[in-house]
Write an enzyme that holds these catalytic residues in place. Structure first.
Site, PDB file in Angstrom:
ATOM      1  N   SER A   6      57.512  21.032  11.761  1.00  0.00           N
ATOM      2  CA  SER A   6      56.940  21.854  12.831  1.00  0.00           C
ATOM      3  C   SER A   6      55.592  21.313  13.333  1.00  0.00           C
ATOM      4  O   SER A   6      55.502  20.208  13.825  1.00  0.00           O
ATOM      5  CB  SER A   6      56.812  23.300  12.347  1.00  0.00           C
ATOM      6  OG  SER A   6      56.433  24.169  13.375  1.00  0.00           O
TER       7      SER A   6
ATOM      8  N   ASP B  31      54.867  22.647  20.238  1.00  0.00           N
ATOM      9  CA  ASP B  31      54.542  22.073  18.934  1.00  0.00           C
ATOM     10  C   ASP B  31      55.568  20.999  18.587  1.00  0.00           C
ATOM     11  O   ASP B  31      56.459  20.693  19.383  1.00  0.00           O
ATOM     12  CB  ASP B  31      54.473  23.166  17.854  1.00  0.00           C
ATOM     13  CG  ASP B  31      55.821  23.784  17.550  1.00  0.00           C
ATOM     14  OD1 ASP B  31      56.700  23.767  18.427  1.00  0.00           O
ATOM     15  OD2 ASP B  31      56.017  24.307  16.433  1.00  0.00           O
TER      16      ASP B  31
ATOM     17  N   ASP C 179      58.217  20.619  16.756  1.00  0.00           N
ATOM     18  CA  ASP C 179      59.668  20.808  16.778  1.00  0.00           C
ATOM     19  C   ASP C 179      60.149  21.664  17.944  1.00  0.00           C
ATOM     20  O   ASP C 179      61.345  21.918  18.077  1.00  0.00           O
ATOM     21  CB  ASP C 179      60.172  21.373  15.450  1.00  0.00           C
ATOM     22  CG  ASP C 179      59.798  22.835  15.239  1.00  0.00           C
ATOM     23  OD1 ASP C 179      58.731  23.248  15.726  1.00  0.00           O
ATOM     24  OD2 ASP C 179      60.568  23.557  14.573  1.00  0.00           O
TER      25      ASP C 179
END
Length: 454
Positions: A101, A246, A248
């Site tokens: 992430s 972000d 992901d």
């Protein structure tokens, strides 16, 4: 207490903590557990972000699945919400995302999604962990024609792009103007391969930055965790809006034309207002976590909406939405779940909902954001004895100090105390109208907690 899975899958430093051997076990055990709940060998989709370790983790994951006999479709570099969407649309048995992430490149992680495109339950994660440590993995080895097969399906990303065209093509084409220009920061992450295609296909004028991943620059001073870059870009180029995803792609934060941040709470207010005007906000309710700003509470009260609050974590937001039939929820961090579209946070979807609201109303981003007033927040960690961190609400002096402060605020401030799930810390968050005052009050509470529980 789970050994491997946290609140958002497994996340560790790649190749030293998240080793290929561990990943292999996670995959093989996962395939076994999944197969127990269906009547056939599972087909599993795998997507990843742009980290240098992605191929390594992916290879170990594939090996584990195939060794058990599961079949795999490799999606390549693709946003997390695309994996969730495609898992559900293609009726696959599960999806896996290899990503850490918003963390820096040396980390990587594993997230499982169910056939409904939602993160798997705590119970299933516990089942997987039990099998991983059972010593029985070698018993679940496919032989001969039972070995699974994998195939590359990189073109399936086009299905995800079409998903946006289906919902936004008409309204954007009807309302977009030549002087409307969006800045996009893809954090050198998973959205770098798809965001530009989405905006281009919808005819939204854009300028893009941080879209050249090299394996180690994901989230590096860019994206939703570092908004300085997109803020500067918006102001320098006089853009209508700045969007930051972000690593992901399941989060989105924004910058208005004046350079002000639009965080997750503001996004929830703007989108809820837009949905309510269309009669599309189910039960006139927003779901958020206890960390949501007091301003969101005030906004809902003033606009005759309901606010339901959950524990911290988008999975708990989703659980509440599913249980009660709500369709909008999210977190301050920019995880926004629009359940009528996708059962997980989707950064690109969130940004398009914001853009749609701007184009349909003809209002600037700053005007839309003005419907909610956010209160200053201060968060300070109190260092305590690990065994005592859950005792803060039982200590009479700490309880008395918190109650006294809440009375002083008289509804115009808030105190939230919660222990860290992993560290010997108690987190003290205070909101109020005067930042200097709440910083002082927060430090006083922290000092007291450290004195009593240290």
């Amino acid at each position: 207490m789970r050994k491997y899975f946290g609140t958002d899958g497994i996340r560790r430093i790649a190749n030293t903590e998240l080793t290929p051997a561990l990943v292999y076990k996670v995959a093989k055990a996962g395939a076994y557990v999944l197969s127990k709940h269906i009547d056939h060998m599972p087909t599993i989709l795998i997507g990843r972000d742009t980290r240098i370790s992605g191929s390594l983790i992916e290879s170990a994951m594939v090996a584990g699945f195939l060794s058990y006999g599961a079949n795999v479709k490799l999606l390549g570099v693709i946003p997390t919400p695309a994996v969730a969407y495609l898992t559900k649309k293609l009726k696959a048995d599960a999806g896996v995302v290899i990503s850490a992430s918003h963390n820096t490149y040396e980390f990587n992680g594993i997230k499982y999604f169910s056939n409904k495109g939602m993160k798997i339950s705590d119970t299933l994660e516990e089942e997987i962990e039990e099998i991983m440590d059972s010593g029985r993995l070698d018993d679940f080895t496919a032989i001969n024609e039972k070995i699974g097969i994998s195939e590359y399906c990189f073109d399936l990303v086009e299905e995800y792009i079409y998903f946006f065209r289906k919902y936004f093509d008409e309204v954007i084409e009807k309302n977009v103007t030549k002087d409307f220009m969006v800045g996009i920061d893809t954090a050198n992450g998973a959205t770098s391969v798809v965001a530009e295609k989405v905006f281009k296909s919808l005819g939204i004028p854009y300028k893009i930055i941080n879209h050249e991943p090299d394996g180690i620059n994901i989230n590096q001073n860019c994206g939703s965790t570092h908004l300085e870059g997109i803020k500067k870009f918006v102001l320098e180029h006089q853009l209508s809006l700045g969007i930051a995803y972000d690593g992901d792609g399941d989060r989105c934060l924004a910058i208005d034309e004046k350079g002000n941040e639009i965080d997750g709470d503001k996004l929830l207010a703007i989108i809820s207002n837009s949905l309510k005007e269309k009669g599309e906000l189910k039960k006139d309710t927003i779901v958020a976590t206890v960390m949501s700003n007091l301003g969101l509470t005030k906004y809902t009260q003033e606009n005759r909406l309901q606010l339901k609050q959950t524990k911290v974590g988008d999975r708990y937001v989703l659980e509440e939405m599913l249980k009660e039939g709500f369709n909008l929820g999210g977190e301050q961090s920019g995880h926004v779940i629009l359940l009528d579209y996708n059962p997980t946070g989707d950064g690109i979807l969130t940004s398009l909902m914001l853009i749609r609201a701007m184009l349909e109303t003809g209002k600037k981003a700053s005007e839309l954001g003005s419907i909610i007033k956010l209160y200053p927040q201060v968060l300070i960690n109190a260092k305590v004895n690990h065994e005592k961190k859950y005792e803060y609400d039982k200590d009479p002096l700490i309880k008395e100090a918190i109650e006294k402060l809440e009375k002083e605020f008289a509804g115009n401030g808030r105190v939230l105390i919660r222990p860290s799930g992993t560290e010997p810390l108690v987190r003290v968050m205070i909101e109020g109208e005067n930042k200097n005052e709440i910083e002082k009050k927060a430090q006083e509470i922290v000092d007291l907690i450290e004195q009593r529980l240290g």
